[in-house]
Design an enzyme around this catalytic site. Structure first.
Site, PDB file in Angstrom:
ATOM      1  N   VAL A  66       0.846  -1.203   0.000  1.00  0.00           N
ATOM      2  CA  VAL A  66       0.000   0.000   0.000  1.00  0.00           C
ATOM      3  C   VAL A  66       0.875   1.245   0.000  1.00  0.00           C
ATOM      4  O   VAL A  66       0.650   2.200  -0.754  1.00  0.00           O
ATOM      5  CB  VAL A  66      -0.966  -0.011   1.216  1.00  0.00           C
ATOM      6  CG1 VAL A  66      -1.726   1.295   1.307  1.00  0.00           C
ATOM      7  CG2 VAL A  66      -1.944  -1.184   1.102  1.00  0.00           C
TER       8      VAL A  66
ATOM      9  N   PRO B 175      11.407  -0.054   9.137  1.00  0.00           N
ATOM     10  CA  PRO B 175      12.646  -0.839   9.174  1.00  0.00           C
ATOM     11  C   PRO B 175      12.928  -1.429   7.785  1.00  0.00           C
ATOM     12  O   PRO B 175      11.984  -1.810   7.091  1.00  0.00           O
ATOM     13  CB  PRO B 175      12.329  -1.956  10.174  1.00  0.00           C
ATOM     14  CG  PRO B 175      11.139  -1.486  10.940  1.00  0.00           C
ATOM     15  CD  PRO B 175      10.380  -0.575  10.044  1.00  0.00           C
TER      16      PRO B 175
ATOM     17  N   GLY C 158      11.159  -4.335   6.477  1.00  0.00           N
ATOM     18  CA  GLY C 158       9.744  -4.247   6.138  1.00  0.00           C
ATOM     19  C   GLY C 158       9.477  -3.623   4.776  1.00  0.00           C
ATOM     20  O   GLY C 158       8.326  -3.437   4.407  1.00  0.00           O
TER      21      GLY C 158
ATOM     22  N   ASP D 142      -7.105   1.906   5.021  1.00  0.00           N
ATOM     23  CA  ASP D 142      -8.101   0.932   5.453  1.00  0.00           C
ATOM     24  C   ASP D 142      -8.837   1.279   6.731  1.00  0.00           C
ATOM     25  O   ASP D 142      -9.529   0.424   7.286  1.00  0.00           O
ATOM     26  CB  ASP D 142      -7.466  -0.470   5.636  1.00  0.00           C
ATOM     27  CG  ASP D 142      -7.114  -1.086   4.291  1.00  0.00           C
ATOM     28  OD1 ASP D 142      -7.865  -0.855   3.339  1.00  0.00           O
ATOM     29  OD2 ASP D 142      -6.090  -1.799   4.206  1.00  0.00           O
TER      30      ASP D 142
END
Lengths: 265, 265
Positions: free
Chosen positions: B38, B58, B61, B123
């Site tokens: 996203v 990080p 990620g 979301d």
């Protein structure tokens, strides 16, 4: 042989655009300074987005459309010119300025920036946190055309062109999918089923044409939801066949023997 | 006979929509929290709008696309999880959050609201000042399709449908009109001529079809601008006829005897 780094395919950046967003102003206070034709257009956009609109402008400066919004209580009216203290009288979510007074406009822009209030000074691009575009609306469907200031007239020409090309009832098809999603959450509310719900909705979206989506009735939706349990999506013709009990659902071969859940609606 | 109040025709309000806007982030600082799929999409939107993007996440990620944006210096990377002090390290124009951590997301939303920073928590509609839509881009032309959260997949389906329907070179036609407007201001810079310039540009937009606008060359524009003095707009066929000196411009009957200004370009 030279090592060749595999070229990854990521979207190429094409600068020079705007960040296109759908701003949420439902129930939020928005101040419109001015009451002319441009203000009238802004007010329509704001009311279509359920904003709580206040217009500050002497009555003598209201055009017939803005005067109509005032007299029918669609907006609150402050019958005098803008004064800086107006900015502190409410928690403004946004300020839109449309007055023929560059000095006043620039002052309002600066005051808004000090207060971190998003603002748009009509016709002064450097004094705008955002621009408006030409918007097509059909129920939940909104399509904004922006030419990034290069051709506002072309923007509305393109908007009209798109409106003509769109399938009739495009808005209705979107409502249908929205309703289906809500009903699905009702019969399968478990958060852990999120991925199953999403993948089933994706399959529904992929399988049916737009025209079919537009045609889908309450009854069709009710029947379709029975296929969520076994994670199947019937052909639309099968849904048609199920109307008014025309077919025995259990005999349709899209079901296997494992089907056995109950629609809770 | 009863007095009948004349019904005025003003646009009818259709609530429930969003305020569709083209946000200006050129050269402004935007913080993206998270580095997944996203976030990758958000970053493309931001870079396309010339924002100065910082990603806090990080390294472990980052998905391949975000990692690519980092390694090619398209964005600044802070290699650790978000901490509240990040919000005060720069003057953020906007904060976009896309992390799978509802508690952290809500905290960031609250901190942004305290600082009056517009924010979008992916979301989580109630924690969004604005939503994103599906965007078609062709040069200066941007078209956003929003279903107001009812059907994101339908939004991109509609966006692809529109892209297919649009005339080829729609973006190019807009560039052309933009260039023409700039050139016109060069040859007729007097502010008092504003209304004349506007009405001439309107006539140009009205007279030529989209296909003609797309076909317009530098030479055509140069020839067309000669008609601004006498405030005329030739048929596009006449412009074609003037190419490479094919016709003697002074003999075209769109000119009357008063023509006599010099193109300064």
């Amino acid at each position: 042989m030279a090592t060749e780094k595999k070229q990854q395919k990521f979207p190429e950046i094409q600068g020079g655009g705007s960040l296109m967003i759908a701003w949420q102003v439902r129930g939020k206070n928005v101040l419109v300074v001015g009451g002319g034709e441009v203000a009238a257009g802004r007010i329509v956009h704001l009311l279509n987005a359920d904003a709580v609109v206040t217009v500050v402008c002497p009555s003598s400066g209201l055009n017939p459309e803005v005067a109509h919004r005032v007299s029918s209580s669609q907006v609150t009216h402050i019958n005098r010119p803008f004064t800086p203290s107006d900015l502190d009288s409410q928690d403004w979510s946004m300020v839109l300025v449309a007055v023929d007074d560059p000095a006043a406009s620039t002052l309002i822009w600066k005051l808004c920036k000090e207060r971190r209030i998003p603002a748009n000074i009509a016709d002064v691009p450097p004094e705008c946190d955002f621009y408006f575009g030409s918007v097509h609306r059909d129920g939940p469907l909104q399509i904004m055309v922006s030419t990034n200031g290069k051709g506002p007239r072309l923007a509305s020409m393109i908007r009209r062109f798109i409106a003509k090309q769109l399938p009739k009832n495009a808005g209705r098809a979107i409502e249908t999918i929205g309703e289906l999603r809500v009903k699905l959450r009702e019969i399968a509310p478990n958060p852990e089923e999120g991925p199953k719900r999403m993948s089933w909705m994706k399959e529904v979206s992929d399988k049916y044409s737009w025209e079919e989506m537009c045609e889908m009735s309450e009854e069709d939706m009710h029947n379709l939801l029975k296929f969520y349990g076994p994670a199947k999506v019937p052909a639309f013709d099968d849904l048609r066949g199920m109307r008014a009990g025309a077919a025995d659902i259990d005999k349709l071969d899209v079901f296997d023997g494992s089907f056995g859940f109950c629609v809770g609606a």
